[in-house]
Design a protein around this motif. Structure first.
Motif, PDB file in Angstrom:
ATOM      1  N   LEU A  75      12.019 -10.288  15.145  1.00  0.00           N
ATOM      2  CA  LEU A  75      10.641  -9.672  15.141  1.00  0.00           C
ATOM      3  C   LEU A  75       9.976 -10.343  13.534  1.00  0.00           C
ATOM      4  CD1 LEU A  75      12.024  -6.200  16.368  1.00  0.00           C
ATOM      5  CD2 LEU A  75       9.591  -7.778  17.496  1.00  0.00           C
ATOM      6  N   PRO A  76       9.117 -10.044  12.817  1.00  0.00           N
ATOM      7  CA  PRO A  76       8.878 -10.593  11.659  1.00  0.00           C
ATOM      8  C   PRO A  76       9.319  -9.245  10.321  1.00  0.00           C
ATOM      9  CG  PRO A  76       7.028 -10.172  12.379  1.00  0.00           C
ATOM     10  CD  PRO A  76       7.962  -9.500  13.465  1.00  0.00           C
ATOM     11  N   VAL A  77      10.381 -10.087   9.377  1.00  0.00           N
ATOM     12  CA  VAL A  77      10.228  -8.960   8.291  1.00  0.00           C
ATOM     13  C   VAL A  77       9.138  -9.634   7.178  1.00  0.00           C
ATOM     14  CG1 VAL A  77      12.495  -7.856   8.658  1.00  0.00           C
ATOM     15  CG2 VAL A  77      12.155  -9.855   7.599  1.00  0.00           C
ATOM     16  N   LEU A  78       8.846  -8.724   5.699  1.00  0.00           N
ATOM     17  CA  LEU A  78       8.696  -8.594   4.593  1.00  0.00           C
ATOM     18  C   LEU A  78       8.987 -10.578   3.970  1.00  0.00           C
ATOM     19  CD1 LEU A  78       7.803  -5.418   2.935  1.00  0.00           C
ATOM     20  CD2 LEU A  78       6.222  -7.013   4.439  1.00  0.00           C
ATOM     21  N   ASP A  79       8.111 -11.049   3.529  1.00  0.00           N
ATOM     22  CA  ASP A  79       8.753 -12.624   2.679  1.00  0.00           C
ATOM     23  C   ASP A  79      10.209 -12.327   2.508  1.00  0.00           C
ATOM     24  OD1 ASP A  79       6.419 -13.618   4.184  1.00  0.00           O
ATOM     25  OD2 ASP A  79       5.266 -13.922   2.508  1.00  0.00           O
ATOM     26  N   GLY A  80      10.000 -11.207   1.523  1.00  0.00           N
ATOM     27  CA  GLY A  80      11.723 -11.226   0.797  1.00  0.00           C
ATOM     28  C   GLY A  80      12.181 -10.679   1.344  1.00  0.00           C
ATOM     29  N   LEU A  81      12.109 -10.198   2.816  1.00  0.00           N
ATOM     30  CA  LEU A  81      13.921  -9.717   3.751  1.00  0.00           C
ATOM     31  C   LEU A  81      14.438 -10.571   4.198  1.00  0.00           C
ATOM     32  CD1 LEU A  81      12.513  -6.568   3.979  1.00  0.00           C
ATOM     33  CD2 LEU A  81      14.502  -7.074   2.480  1.00  0.00           C
TER      34      LEU A  81
ATOM     35  N   LEU B 210      12.187   1.002   5.056  1.00  0.00           N
ATOM     36  CA  LEU B 210      10.448   1.509   5.632  1.00  0.00           C
ATOM     37  C   LEU B 210      10.113  -0.156   5.294  1.00  0.00           C
ATOM     38  CD1 LEU B 210      10.136   4.972   3.460  1.00  0.00           C
ATOM     39  CD2 LEU B 210       9.805   4.184   6.197  1.00  0.00           C
ATOM     40  N   ALA B 211      10.798  -1.047   4.339  1.00  0.00           N
ATOM     41  CA  ALA B 211      10.236  -2.000   3.753  1.00  0.00           C
ATOM     42  C   ALA B 211      10.844  -2.908   5.414  1.00  0.00           C
ATOM     43  CB  ALA B 211      11.032  -3.370   2.716  1.00  0.00           C
ATOM     44  N   LEU B 212      11.572  -3.015   5.627  1.00  0.00           N
ATOM     45  CA  LEU B 212      12.191  -3.351   7.337  1.00  0.00           C
ATOM     46  C   LEU B 212      10.976  -3.193   8.177  1.00  0.00           C
ATOM     47  CD1 LEU B 212      15.859  -3.451   7.961  1.00  0.00           C
ATOM     48  CD2 LEU B 212      14.575  -5.000   7.556  1.00  0.00           C
ATOM     49  N   LEU B 213      10.429  -2.740   8.696  1.00  0.00           N
ATOM     50  CA  LEU B 213       9.783  -2.090   9.477  1.00  0.00           C
ATOM     51  C   LEU B 213       8.726  -2.548   9.449  1.00  0.00           C
ATOM     52  CD1 LEU B 213      10.634   2.019  10.084  1.00  0.00           C
ATOM     53  CD2 LEU B 213      12.230  -0.235  10.626  1.00  0.00           C
ATOM     54  N   ALA B 214       8.163  -2.473   8.443  1.00  0.00           N
ATOM     55  CA  ALA B 214       6.537  -2.891   7.377  1.00  0.00           C
ATOM     56  C   ALA B 214       5.864  -4.057   8.409  1.00  0.00           C
ATOM     57  CB  ALA B 214       6.364  -3.308   6.294  1.00  0.00           C
ATOM     58  N   ALA B 215       7.126  -5.145   8.003  1.00  0.00           N
ATOM     59  CA  ALA B 215       5.954  -6.332   8.948  1.00  0.00           C
ATOM     60  C   ALA B 215       5.428  -5.818  10.280  1.00  0.00           C
ATOM     61  CB  ALA B 215       7.031  -7.929   8.712  1.00  0.00           C
ATOM     62  N   ALA B 216       7.341  -6.031  10.428  1.00  0.00           N
ATOM     63  CA  ALA B 216       6.621  -5.831  12.601  1.00  0.00           C
ATOM     64  C   ALA B 216       5.807  -4.605  12.813  1.00  0.00           C
ATOM     65  CB  ALA B 216       8.456  -4.907  13.642  1.00  0.00           C
TER      66      ALA B 216
ATOM     67  N   HIS C  52       3.207   3.992   4.065  1.00  0.00           N
ATOM     68  CA  HIS C  52       1.958   3.311   3.988  1.00  0.00           C
ATOM     69  C   HIS C  52       1.985   2.791   3.874  1.00  0.00           C
ATOM     70  CE1 HIS C  52      -1.920   2.912   4.490  1.00  0.00           C
ATOM     71  NE2 HIS C  52      -2.659   3.434   3.263  1.00  0.00           N
ATOM     72  N   GLU C  53       2.610   2.885   1.365  1.00  0.00           N
ATOM     73  CA  GLU C  53       2.074   2.044   0.336  1.00  0.00           C
ATOM     74  C   GLU C  53       2.900   0.487   0.999  1.00  0.00           C
ATOM     75  OE1 GLU C  53       3.478   5.014  -2.411  1.00  0.00           O
ATOM     76  OE2 GLU C  53       1.571   5.624  -2.227  1.00  0.00           O
ATOM     77  N   LEU C  54       4.016   0.568   1.435  1.00  0.00           N
ATOM     78  CA  LEU C  54       4.927  -1.028   1.844  1.00  0.00           C
ATOM     79  C   LEU C  54       4.214  -1.349   3.146  1.00  0.00           C
ATOM     80  CD1 LEU C  54       8.288   1.280   1.246  1.00  0.00           C
ATOM     81  CD2 LEU C  54       7.039  -0.876   0.248  1.00  0.00           C
ATOM     82  N   GLY C  55       3.476  -1.071   3.896  1.00  0.00           N
ATOM     83  CA  GLY C  55       2.713  -1.565   4.901  1.00  0.00           C
ATOM     84  C   GLY C  55       3.365  -1.544   6.320  1.00  0.00           C
ATOM     85  N   VAL C  56       4.116  -0.195   6.383  1.00  0.00           N
ATOM     86  CA  VAL C  56       4.101   0.296   7.511  1.00  0.00           C
ATOM     87  C   VAL C  56       2.712   0.645   8.361  1.00  0.00           C
ATOM     88  CG1 VAL C  56       5.565   1.732   9.093  1.00  0.00           C
ATOM     89  CG2 VAL C  56       6.108   0.495   6.808  1.00  0.00           C
ATOM     90  N   VAL C  57       1.896   0.247   9.311  1.00  0.00           N
ATOM     91  CA  VAL C  57       0.948   1.096  10.014  1.00  0.00           C
ATOM     92  C   VAL C  57       1.746   2.023  11.108  1.00  0.00           C
ATOM     93  CG1 VAL C  57       0.101   0.683  11.976  1.00  0.00           C
ATOM     94  CG2 VAL C  57       0.622  -1.227  11.043  1.00  0.00           C
TER      95      VAL C  57
ATOM     96  N   GLY D 294       5.698  -4.352  -3.378  1.00  0.00           N
ATOM     97  CA  GLY D 294       4.694  -5.651  -3.028  1.00  0.00           C
ATOM     98  C   GLY D 294       6.164  -6.842  -2.373  1.00  0.00           C
ATOM     99  N   GLY D 295       7.212  -6.437  -2.854  1.00  0.00           N
ATOM    100  CA  GLY D 295       7.857  -7.251  -1.820  1.00  0.00           C
ATOM    101  C   GLY D 295       7.683  -9.082  -2.162  1.00  0.00           C
ATOM    102  N   ARG D 296       7.781  -8.818  -3.652  1.00  0.00           N
ATOM    103  CA  ARG D 296       8.055  -9.907  -4.208  1.00  0.00           C
ATOM    104  C   ARG D 296       9.896 -10.061  -4.353  1.00  0.00           C
ATOM    105  NH1 ARG D 296       4.418  -8.272  -8.006  1.00  0.00           N
ATOM    106  NH2 ARG D 296       5.896  -8.571  -9.976  1.00  0.00           N
TER     107      ARG D 296
END
Lengths: 524, 221
Positions: free
Chosen positions: B30-36, B61-67, B88-93, B203-205
């Motif tokens: 499952l995809p994750v944010l680029d930084g992770l 939360l950041a782990l869940l965001a991209a998936a 929500h701010e981290l990108g989780v739907v 931002g996950g940079r």
């Protein structure tokens, strides 16, 4: 309150029509319905012979010797009208029988479906003519009163044109034949020189209320083109539940699931026969020892037979496999399903291949089944999803909705929220407030003044009575005076962000309300 | 000779060469944010794995965001305090994130049921070790990702979030804007080597640090 756009189907001279139909009389015989020896309704043919409302029986018969006369019978009128109401209901939902002869329905839905209000009217006239062999007239306007008058004239009054449509009509329309008797009041208005509804509507509501009483206020609302009351939806018949009494009593999940499946099919057939589908299902069971179990399942979408069976199985599974203390002490001897809320079955459009709203393979469908299964273990409130809405603090902006219920935000997210905290938001928002203490350099407590200023410079913060930790940086207070115009809902709060030193830095969002600090969020 | 033997073996159904196993097929993760992504030996959350998250709710939360953005469903069990706004701010739907705040005594049954239907299941409470292993096995069987928060026996990977230097806040003015989070990973198999990443959230940079340079203290102010 703005009036609901309403369509009225009006069958002219309904008491006469009902009486002649019930007697099997040909429509070309002049007829009249009498009450207390006076004519209360007459057919168009009888009127052409000069018969009027209020004529005596003898006078009417002398003018028109072959007049068929009937006694007034409200029960007959209502009974004969039921097929007409059913015919209308086949085309549109939410109908309300105002009185025998008049059906009202909110026209927005059907108008959108059939294209226009005129198209709905045309279809309804055809429908009533073919199904019930009757002629009806249709009127559309804002509000039931205006729509009824429009139906007598066969008009579609433009949107928000009800007041203008009513203004030139005479005040006698407030006391229609068959409707509420306000003859005295109409007479009074006439003697006061108020001959049209427009003139009556021009009076101020306060004057009307103080001089003529409550009923006059209602008529005044009508004259202004407002709604006297919103139309009530047709209620569903109560005898839709299905029952099964297993023998021997059910105590194993597989046996219970089998019984549940048969019961689900039975319920679905019963509902389908009435053109209904279930959106809230009550699953009930009683045991040998007299225990009663019951739970209501809510669903955003109407239930399919498989959906009902699944819920029954999950529910029985939840009961029979509960922890020993809460498990029923004997087998289930009676099981019944009760549709608590039903909708028109047209809302249940089965997919061509799978009979469900989505392909069973997709993530949403699988997830939904799993979550419903968890609801069977923990109860409907055990699984929630969040809906983001408007608000100021991190907890105000989230509303938790039990799974399967409609996801509506708690407050309008687009409204301005002065004092709203900017991103990032705290990742942990304690559900139960945690008390905190803010201290200045001399270890004296720091508060917030009436002018929303800190009374000192924060130097240390202790959380839940712990040891004070030094403050590295802080900002605030951000004041939020919420609904100050409503004494009951008013809240005055001030928020403060602090960064605490320690082995690891901790960033906290503190909120002060009622002279006490609490941790509203942890940025962890 | 050995080359041809490998070729003939690899042609068999269900047999693949060892070097193909290392690079997990994309469909399995499952995809994750680029930084992770750099932290996880499979470039994402491998289906069927158990990944422990520790030290930071933001990291979870950041782990869940991209998936969840890609259509996966996630559930969080036993965290009544989870800040959904931050999610929500981290990108989780948020509408694909189900919460079971209080599983009570049904923790194992609830988690098992969720593993059947959802791709990501985070559990903040730890059941007895035997039950925990059974849940890990269930995740492996169903192809979901089990994300225990805190500790878990026999996890495939452990992510440790620490650090947390904040910027933006001063004495009496400013506001919290960004934080640095150092995430260290440690695990079994391909992940045994360990790696670490310094993230700037939100931002996950990511600023990727090679694990060989051990001067972690310099990163965290």
């Amino acid at each position: 309150m703005t009036a609901v756009r309403t369509l009225v189907v009006w069958c002219p001279d309904w008491p006469v029509l009902a009486a002649t139909k019930a007697a099997g009389l040909a429509p070309d015989v002049p007829a009249a319905v009498l009450a207390n020896n006076r004519v209360v309704a007459s057919s168009a043919l009888a009127r052409a012979e000069g018969i009027r409302r209020g004529d005596r029986k003898r006078g009417a018969q002398s003018r028109c010797p072959d007049l068929a006369v009937f006694e007034e019978d409200p029960a007959r009128d209502a009974r004969m009208f039921e097929p007409v109401a059913a015919a209308v209901e086949r085309l549109a939902t939410g109908i309300e029988v105002v009185r025998p002869g008049i059906v009202a329905l909110p026209v927005r839905g059907p108008a959108r479906y059939y294209g226009s209000e005129e198209a709905v009217a045309e279809r309804l006239i055809d429908q009533v003519a073919t199904e019930c062999d009757l002629e009806c007239q249709i009127g559309v306007a804002d509000g039931l009163f205006a729509a009824t008058l429009a139906a007598r004239r066969g008009l579609v009054v433009p949107v928000s044109g009800s007041a203008a449509f009513l203004a030139p009509l005479t005040v006698a329309e407030l006391s229609p034949p068959g409707g509420p008797d306000r003859a005295d009041f109409v007479d009074l208005l006439r003697r006061l020189g108020l001959r049209t509804l427009g003139a009556y509507a021009a009076l101020s509501e306060r004057d009307v209320a103080s001089r003529f009483g409550a009923d006059a206020v209602a008529t005044h609302r009508l004259a202004r083109g407002l709604e006297e009351r919103p139309p009530a939806r047709r209620r569903t018949p109560p005898d839709l539940s299905v029952t099964h009494s297993p023998d021997p009593p059910l105590d194993r999940v597989d046996a219970a699931a089998f019984a549940g499946r048969a019961l689900a099919e039975q319920l679905h057939e019963k509902l389908a026969a009435r053109g209904l589908a279930c959106t809230r299902l009550g699953v009930h069971a009683s045991t040998d020892n007299g225990e009663e179990l019951g739970r209501v399942w809510r669903c955003a979408e109407p239930l399919t037979p498989a959906g009902i069976a699944d819920r029954v199985r999950w529910q029985l599974d939840g009961w029979l496999r509960a922890a020993p203390g809460t498990r029923p002490s004997a087998g289930i001897t009676r099981l019944w399903l009760e549709p608590v809320e039903v909708v028109d079955a047209t809302a249940l459009q089965l997919g061509l291949w799978h009979g469900g709203s989505e392909d069973p393979g997709t993530g949403a469908e699988r997830a939904s089944r799993a979550l419903v299964r968890v609801q069977g273990l923990l109860g409907p409130d055990g699984v929630v999803t969040g809906v983001l809405g408007g608000g100021r603090g991190p907890s105000d902006r989230v509303r938790l909705v039990p799974w399967g219920e409609e996801r509506l935000p708690g407050a309008d997210p687009d409204a301005p929220w002065p004092g709203r905290l900017p991103a990032p938001s705290p990742a942990t928002v304690p559900a139960v407030p945690v008390a905190a203490e803010v201290l200045d350099a001399s270890a004296a407590p720091v508060g917030v003044s009436g002018r929303q200023r800190l009374t000192g410079v924060p130097a240390a913060v202790s959380v839940a009575g712990g040891a004070p930790r030094p403050v590295l940086a802080w900002a605030g207070p951000w004041a939020a005076a919420e609904t100050w115009w409503e004494p009951a809902g008013a809240r005055r709060r001030a928020r403060l962000q602090v960064l605490l030193d320690g082995v690891e830095q901790t960033a906290l969002l503190l909120v002060r309300e009622d002279r006490a600090w609490a941790v509203e969020g942890v940025y962890d | 000779m050995s080359g041809s033997a490998t070729a003939s073996l690899a042609a068999l159904n269900g047999v693949s060469a060892a070097n193909e196993l290392v690079q997990a097929p994309l469909g399995k993760a499952l995809p994750v944010l680029d930084g992770l992504a750099g932290l996880l030996p499979w470039g994402g959350l491998r289906r069927g794995s158990t990944v422990v998250v520790r030290g930071s709710t933001t990291l979870l939360l950041a782990l869940l965001a991209a998936a969840t953005n890609e259509g996966s469903w996630a559930a969080v069990v036993g965290m009544p305090d989870l800040g959904l706004l931050a999610a929500h701010e981290l990108g989780v739907v948020v509408h694909r994130l189900a919460l079971v705040p209080r599983p009570g005594s049904e923790l194992v049954a609830v988690t098992a049921a969720l593993l059947d239907g959802l791709d990501l299941v985070a559990v903040a409470k730890q059941p007895p070790a035997a039950e925990a292993r059974r849940l890990s096995a269930r995740a492996r069987n169903r192809g979901s990702v089990l994300i225990p928060v805190g500790g878990w026996p026999g996890a495939d990977l452990e992510l440790d979030g620490s650090g947390g230097g904040w910027t933006g806040l001063s004495n009496g003015h400013g506001r919290l804007r960004e934080r640095e989070l150092v995430v260290r990973s440690r695990g079994r198999g391909a992940a045994a080597r360990g790696s670490q990443v310094r993230l700037t959230l939100p931002g996950g940079r990511a600023i990727d640090l090679p694990t060989d340079k051990p001067r972690l203290r310099q990163v965290v102010p």
